[in-house]
Scaffold this motif. Structure first.
Motif, PDB file in Angstrom:
ATOM      1  N   ARG A  66       0.842  -1.202   0.000  1.00  0.00           N
ATOM      2  CA  ARG A  66       0.000   0.000   0.000  1.00  0.00           C
ATOM      3  C   ARG A  66       0.874   1.248   0.000  1.00  0.00           C
ATOM      4  N   VAL A  67       0.229   2.383  -0.160  1.00  0.00           N
ATOM      5  CA  VAL A  67       0.957   3.655  -0.160  1.00  0.00           C
ATOM      6  C   VAL A  67       0.372   4.562   0.912  1.00  0.00           C
ATOM      7  N   TRP A  68       1.242   5.445   1.422  1.00  0.00           N
ATOM      8  CA  TRP A  68       0.846   6.460   2.401  1.00  0.00           C
ATOM      9  C   TRP A  68       1.402   7.805   1.927  1.00  0.00           C
ATOM     10  N   PRO A  69       0.774   8.439   0.929  1.00  0.00           N
ATOM     11  CA  PRO A  69       1.392   9.632   0.336  1.00  0.00           C
ATOM     12  C   PRO A  69       1.368  10.865   1.237  1.00  0.00           C
ATOM     13  N   GLY A  70       0.409  10.938   2.141  1.00  0.00           N
ATOM     14  CA  GLY A  70       0.275  12.132   2.961  1.00  0.00           C
ATOM     15  C   GLY A  70      -0.719  13.116   2.372  1.00  0.00           C
ATOM     16  N   ALA A  71      -1.265  13.985   3.241  1.00  0.00           N
ATOM     17  CA  ALA A  71      -2.333  14.907   2.840  1.00  0.00           C
ATOM     18  C   ALA A  71      -1.869  15.919   1.801  1.00  0.00           C
ATOM     19  N   GLN A  72      -0.664  16.424   1.938  1.00  0.00           N
ATOM     20  CA  GLN A  72      -0.186  17.444   0.997  1.00  0.00           C
ATOM     21  C   GLN A  72      -0.059  16.882  -0.413  1.00  0.00           C
ATOM     22  N   ALA A  73       0.489  15.676  -0.538  1.00  0.00           N
ATOM     23  CA  ALA A  73       0.634  15.076  -1.862  1.00  0.00           C
ATOM     24  C   ALA A  73      -0.724  14.775  -2.469  1.00  0.00           C
ATOM     25  N   ARG A  74      -1.654  14.325  -1.650  1.00  0.00           N
ATOM     26  CA  ARG A  74      -2.990  14.029  -2.183  1.00  0.00           C
ATOM     27  C   ARG A  74      -3.708  15.299  -2.630  1.00  0.00           C
ATOM     28  N   ALA A  75      -3.511  16.387  -1.918  1.00  0.00           N
ATOM     29  CA  ALA A  75      -4.124  17.654  -2.340  1.00  0.00           C
ATOM     30  C   ALA A  75      -3.552  18.108  -3.681  1.00  0.00           C
TER      31      ALA A  75
END
Length: 321
Positions: A126-135
């Motif tokens: 799985r991946v955990w990109p973080g909120a900033q990357a998803r935005a």
């Protein structure tokens, strides 16, 4: 409670280890994880829940990187040490449990990793990109935008499907009346690979092109979460796309698809008429040299891509809804 998790230098193997890490998070709720890995793989773990510290292992002469890891960990007590690199580190630290991976060239890497700590079935990467990357990914790929992602590079030239084949495939998948007619095209590659992928860049109009060349892995992962299809060589980006949940078609030649298939229900792999053993026997096992995948035709990849699109249509529609 702390757990030391030692994983790969490479992006692909790092991605394939994330399933085991996630399984350990569920086994040890509330535990704090220290992840030791190479600098290329380090971004994969920076936003993972429960990861307190990421220790970058930059290879040094005379095993200097292992000595630095020991100096950072030897005065800590660990509930468990999980070592996917088969080093002696686990046996030199204070730990209640030690899980050290030994070589096995018959199992898929995800299953092999999971076996070191007794997981069956194997937890999926799985991946955990973080909120900033998803935005940022939402800005690049807003809701309702259809995107075909292409991963035309790989760690070594012989396992790269020719870039001109990628360019032709893009036209067949996104042209008028095509399965992804009018789709935007995301081109993902490592720093310094712009010249390599230039024929693909030039094949896509500016207004439909998304370039993620040399970008942070977390932005790439977050973008892959939003694409309709990923097509690419056996590489770290292929495994990242699959872990992000993108329908992923892996292109194989001189590497064993049985051990390194993209993992997940929404994945598939395709190769030309030769097995990887045949390719090695005929062309050798060296890393350099021309592509060993010229006999994998655009027709065959197109057919596999269309089949994967059809198979994943309902699940992708539900996720978008």
């Amino acid at each position: 409670m702390r757990i030391l998790f030692i994983t790969s230098n490479r992006i692909g193997d790092g991605v394939l280890s994330t399933g085991l890490l996630a399984g350990l998070m569920e086994r040890y709720p509330g535990a704090l994880f220290w992840v030791a890995c190479g600098p290329l793989a380090a971004p994969l773990f920076r936003h993972a829940p429960g990861v307190e510290r990421v220790i970058e292992l930059r290879k040094e002469p005379y095993a200097g990187h292992w000595r630095k890891l020991l100096s950072a960990t030897m005065f800590r007590r660990f509930e468990a040490v999980v070592d996917l690199r088969g080093s002696a580190t686990a046996f030199l630290l204070w730990a209640k449990k030690r899980h050290v991976l030994r070589s096995n060239h018959t199992l898929h890497r995800v299953i092999h990793n999971a076996s070191v700590a007794g997981f069956d079935p194997a937890p999926s990467p799985r991946v955990w990109p973080g909120a900033q990357a998803r935005a940022r990914a939402r800005e690049l790929i807003p809701e309702g935008r259809t995107v075909l992602a292409i991963g035309p590079s790989a760690a070594w030239p012989r396992k790269m499907w020719p870039v001109e084949y990628h360019a032709e495939l893009i036209g067949r998948l996104t042209g008028p009346g095509a399965p992804l007619a009018g789709a935007h095209v995301l081109i993902a590659a490592a720093p310094g690979e712009r010249d390599l992928v230039r024929p693909i860049i030039e094949a896509v109009p500016d207004e439909r092109r998304i370039e993620l060349i040399g970008e942070d892995l977390n932005l790439v992962a977050a973008s892959f979460e939003r694409v309709r299809l990923y097509v690419g060589n056996d590489s770290g980006l292929m495994h990242l796309a699959a872990a992000a949940g993108a329908p992923t078609l892996g292109l194989f030649g001189p590497t064993p698809d049985g051990r390194y298939d993209p993992w997940g229900e929404k994945t598939a792999q395709v190769r030309g008429p030769r097995s990887h053993e045949q390719i090695i026997a005929e062309e050798g096992s060296g890393f350099s040299g021309p592509s060993a995948m010229r006999d994998l035709t655009v027709d065959k990849v197109y057919e596999a891509a269309v089949a994967l699109l059809a198979r994943t249509a309902s699940s992708q529609a539900k996720e978008i809804a």
